[in-house]
Scaffold this motif. Structure first.
Motif, PDB file in Angstrom:
ATOM      1  N   ALA A 101      37.307  63.084  49.269  1.00 14.98           N
ATOM      2  CA  ALA A 101      36.108  63.358  50.066  1.00 14.98           C
ATOM      3  C   ALA A 101      34.856  62.678  49.519  1.00 14.98           C
ATOM      4  O   ALA A 101      33.823  62.654  50.193  1.00 14.98           O
ATOM      5  CB  ALA A 101      35.882  64.870  50.156  1.00 14.98           C
ATOM      6  N   MET A 102      34.945  62.144  48.303  1.00 16.71           N
ATOM      7  CA  MET A 102      33.795  61.445  47.724  1.00 16.71           C
ATOM      8  C   MET A 102      33.619  60.102  48.434  1.00 16.71           C
ATOM      9  O   MET A 102      34.443  59.211  48.292  1.00 16.71           O
ATOM     10  CB  MET A 102      33.982  61.225  46.222  1.00 16.71           C
ATOM     11  CG  MET A 102      33.984  62.486  45.392  1.00 16.71           C
ATOM     12  SD  MET A 102      34.222  62.132  43.631  1.00 16.71           S
ATOM     13  CE  MET A 102      32.656  61.342  43.218  1.00 16.71           C
ATOM     14  N   ALA A 103      32.549  59.977  49.188  1.00 13.15           N
ATOM     15  CA  ALA A 103      32.322  58.761  49.967  1.00 13.15           C
ATOM     16  C   ALA A 103      31.474  57.765  49.191  1.00 13.15           C
ATOM     17  O   ALA A 103      30.562  58.146  48.456  1.00 13.15           O
ATOM     18  CB  ALA A 103      31.647  59.110  51.295  1.00 13.15           C
ATOM     19  N   GLY A 104      31.791  56.486  49.370  1.00 11.29           N
ATOM     20  CA  GLY A 104      30.966  55.436  48.775  1.00 11.29           C
ATOM     21  C   GLY A 104      31.128  55.321  47.272  1.00 11.29           C
ATOM     22  O   GLY A 104      32.027  55.905  46.664  1.00 11.29           O
ATOM     23  N   LYS A 105      30.220  54.581  46.666  1.00 12.84           N
ATOM     24  CA  LYS A 105      30.245  54.360  45.231  1.00 12.84           C
ATOM     25  C   LYS A 105      29.884  55.634  44.488  1.00 12.84           C
ATOM     26  O   LYS A 105      28.994  56.378  44.908  1.00 12.84           O
ATOM     27  CB  LYS A 105      29.265  53.244  44.866  1.00 12.84           C
ATOM     28  CG  LYS A 105      29.322  52.809  43.421  1.00 12.84           C
ATOM     29  CD  LYS A 105      28.389  51.636  43.151  1.00 12.84           C
ATOM     30  CE  LYS A 105      28.464  51.186  41.697  1.00 12.84           C
ATOM     31  NZ  LYS A 105      27.561  50.040  41.424  1.00 12.84           N
ATOM     32  N   ILE A 106      30.548  55.899  43.385  1.00 13.82           N
ATOM     33  CA  ILE A 106      30.298  57.109  42.608  1.00 13.82           C
ATOM     34  C   ILE A 106      28.835  57.170  42.199  1.00 13.82           C
ATOM     35  O   ILE A 106      28.295  56.236  41.604  1.00 13.82           O
ATOM     36  CB  ILE A 106      31.202  57.150  41.363  1.00 13.82           C
ATOM     37  CG1 ILE A 106      32.666  57.293  41.765  1.00 13.82           C
ATOM     38  CG2 ILE A 106      30.806  58.303  40.437  1.00 13.82           C
ATOM     39  CD1 ILE A 106      33.643  57.229  40.609  1.00 13.82           C
ATOM     40  N   MET A 156      24.312  67.521  40.352  1.00 13.36           N
ATOM     41  CA  MET A 156      25.608  67.459  39.664  1.00 13.36           C
ATOM     42  C   MET A 156      26.784  67.645  40.605  1.00 13.36           C
ATOM     43  O   MET A 156      27.850  67.061  40.389  1.00 13.36           O
ATOM     44  CB  MET A 156      25.659  68.544  38.573  1.00 13.36           C
ATOM     45  CG  MET A 156      24.731  68.326  37.403  1.00 13.36           C
ATOM     46  SD  MET A 156      25.019  69.520  36.051  1.00 13.36           S
ATOM     47  CE  MET A 156      24.919  71.093  36.912  1.00 13.36           C
ATOM     48  N   ALA A 157      26.622  68.476  41.628  1.00 11.05           N
ATOM     49  CA  ALA A 157      27.748  68.898  42.467  1.00 11.05           C
ATOM     50  C   ALA A 157      28.600  67.747  43.001  1.00 11.05           C
ATOM     51  O   ALA A 157      29.838  67.805  42.923  1.00 11.05           O
ATOM     52  CB  ALA A 157      27.244  69.775  43.617  1.00 11.05           C
ATOM     53  N   PRO A 158      28.005  66.675  43.545  1.00 13.87           N
ATOM     54  CA  PRO A 158      28.850  65.600  44.077  1.00 13.87           C
ATOM     55  C   PRO A 158      29.662  64.863  43.015  1.00 13.87           C
ATOM     56  O   PRO A 158      30.596  64.136  43.361  1.00 13.87           O
ATOM     57  CB  PRO A 158      27.831  64.647  44.735  1.00 13.87           C
ATOM     58  CG  PRO A 158      26.641  65.502  45.026  1.00 13.87           C
ATOM     59  CD  PRO A 158      26.579  66.455  43.885  1.00 13.87           C
ATOM     60  N   MET A 159      29.294  65.040  41.738  1.00 17.33           N
ATOM     61  CA  MET A 159      30.020  64.377  40.652  1.00 17.33           C
ATOM     62  C   MET A 159      31.118  65.250  40.059  1.00 17.33           C
ATOM     63  O   MET A 159      31.918  64.782  39.249  1.00 17.33           O
ATOM     64  CB  MET A 159      29.040  63.984  39.535  1.00 17.33           C
ATOM     65  CG  MET A 159      27.932  63.046  39.966  1.00 17.33           C
ATOM     66  SD  MET A 159      28.522  61.357  40.190  1.00 17.33           S
ATOM     67  CE  MET A 159      28.559  60.820  38.477  1.00 17.33           C
TER      68      MET A 159
END
Length: 251
Positions: A101-106, A156-159
């Motif tokens: 679900a992580m979209a695009g570049k980290i 932090m959450a998206p990481m």
């Protein structure tokens, strides 16, 4: 017991570094202090730097899928707890879904935040985040602790899917080996690899033993030299025999 881990390839090296950074970030972000939240934010920038490799997410997903397939092979095995197996599979599947679900570049959302990037840029300068350099950051540090923590959690959450994925991989890696009790003669030990594949080694010593392993390895041999730590100068090689445990870990 004190455990020293030594990665034998760059991928595991990166995962161990990220594990250490995530532990620090999560620890300091839970505090109430402004200085602790400052450290948490700077650590998030370090995670962004290390995790910025484009292939990291793909590597984690591929390894998780490989482990899922391996565990699926244990279905209906009477020696394996179905409840424990189902729990492990569920954990892997959840982590894989979060990574997918992580979209695009980290961390791209962080790079697009000009305020955060200004702090990151100034933080690279010794003393560069003083209040006269970044008054808006000084204001943020003076805000209520809960407000700061909310911001940190948002950043932090998206990481966190990266943390969930690497935690599973490293836990499986650590559990893959069996410790062997050994003795280093005169503080030195050498092991011939003989084609043995390993991704990490663990050296465990008694906490009361003043010895730190210096490890080097290639495809032919593993060499361990124990040093006597000295916080006031240079570590010295020990010449006495030392008992330790050695574990080869491989997925």
């Amino acid at each position: 017991m004190i455990s020293f881990e030594y990665p034998l390839n760059e991928r595991i090296r990166s995962l161990l570094r990220l594990e250490d950074l995530y532990a620090k970030m999560l620890h300091f972000s839970r505090s109430d202090g402004a200085l602790e939240h400052h450290v948490a934010l700077l650590t998030l920038f370090e995670i962004l730097e290390v995790a910025g490799r484009a292939e990291l997410k793909v590597d984690l997903m591929q390894e998780l899928e490989r482990q899922r397939q391996t565990l699926m092979g244990f279905r209906n095995n009477p020696e394996i707890s179905e409840q424990a197996l189902s729990g492990a599979l569920y954990e892997i599947e959840q982590a894989s879904s979060s990574l997918q679900a992580m979209a695009g570049k980290i961390g791209q959302y962080l790079r697009e935040n000009d305020w955060l990037m200004a702090i990151r840029s100034r933080a690279a300068i010794p003393g560069g985040v003083c209040q006269f350099d970044l008054p808006s950051y000084h204001y943020w540090l003076k805000r209520d602790a809960n407000a700061r923590r909310h911001d940190l959690d948002t950043w932090m959450a998206p990481m966190l899917p990266i943390h969930e994925g690497l935690s599973i991989v490293l836990r499986l890696l650590r559990g893959s080996g069996h410790a062997e009790p050994l003795v280093s003669k005169g503080g030195c030990y050498q092991h011939t690899m003989s084609g043995r594949a390993a991704q990490m080694v663990r050296v465990v010593v008694e906490p009361g033993v003043a010895a730190v392993p210096e490890i080097s390895a290639n495809k032919y041999a593993l060499n361990i030299r124990f040093l006597t730590p000295d916080t006031h100068g240079r570590a010295r090689a020990t010449e006495r025999d030392l008992r330790f445990e050695l574990t080869f870990c491989s997925l």
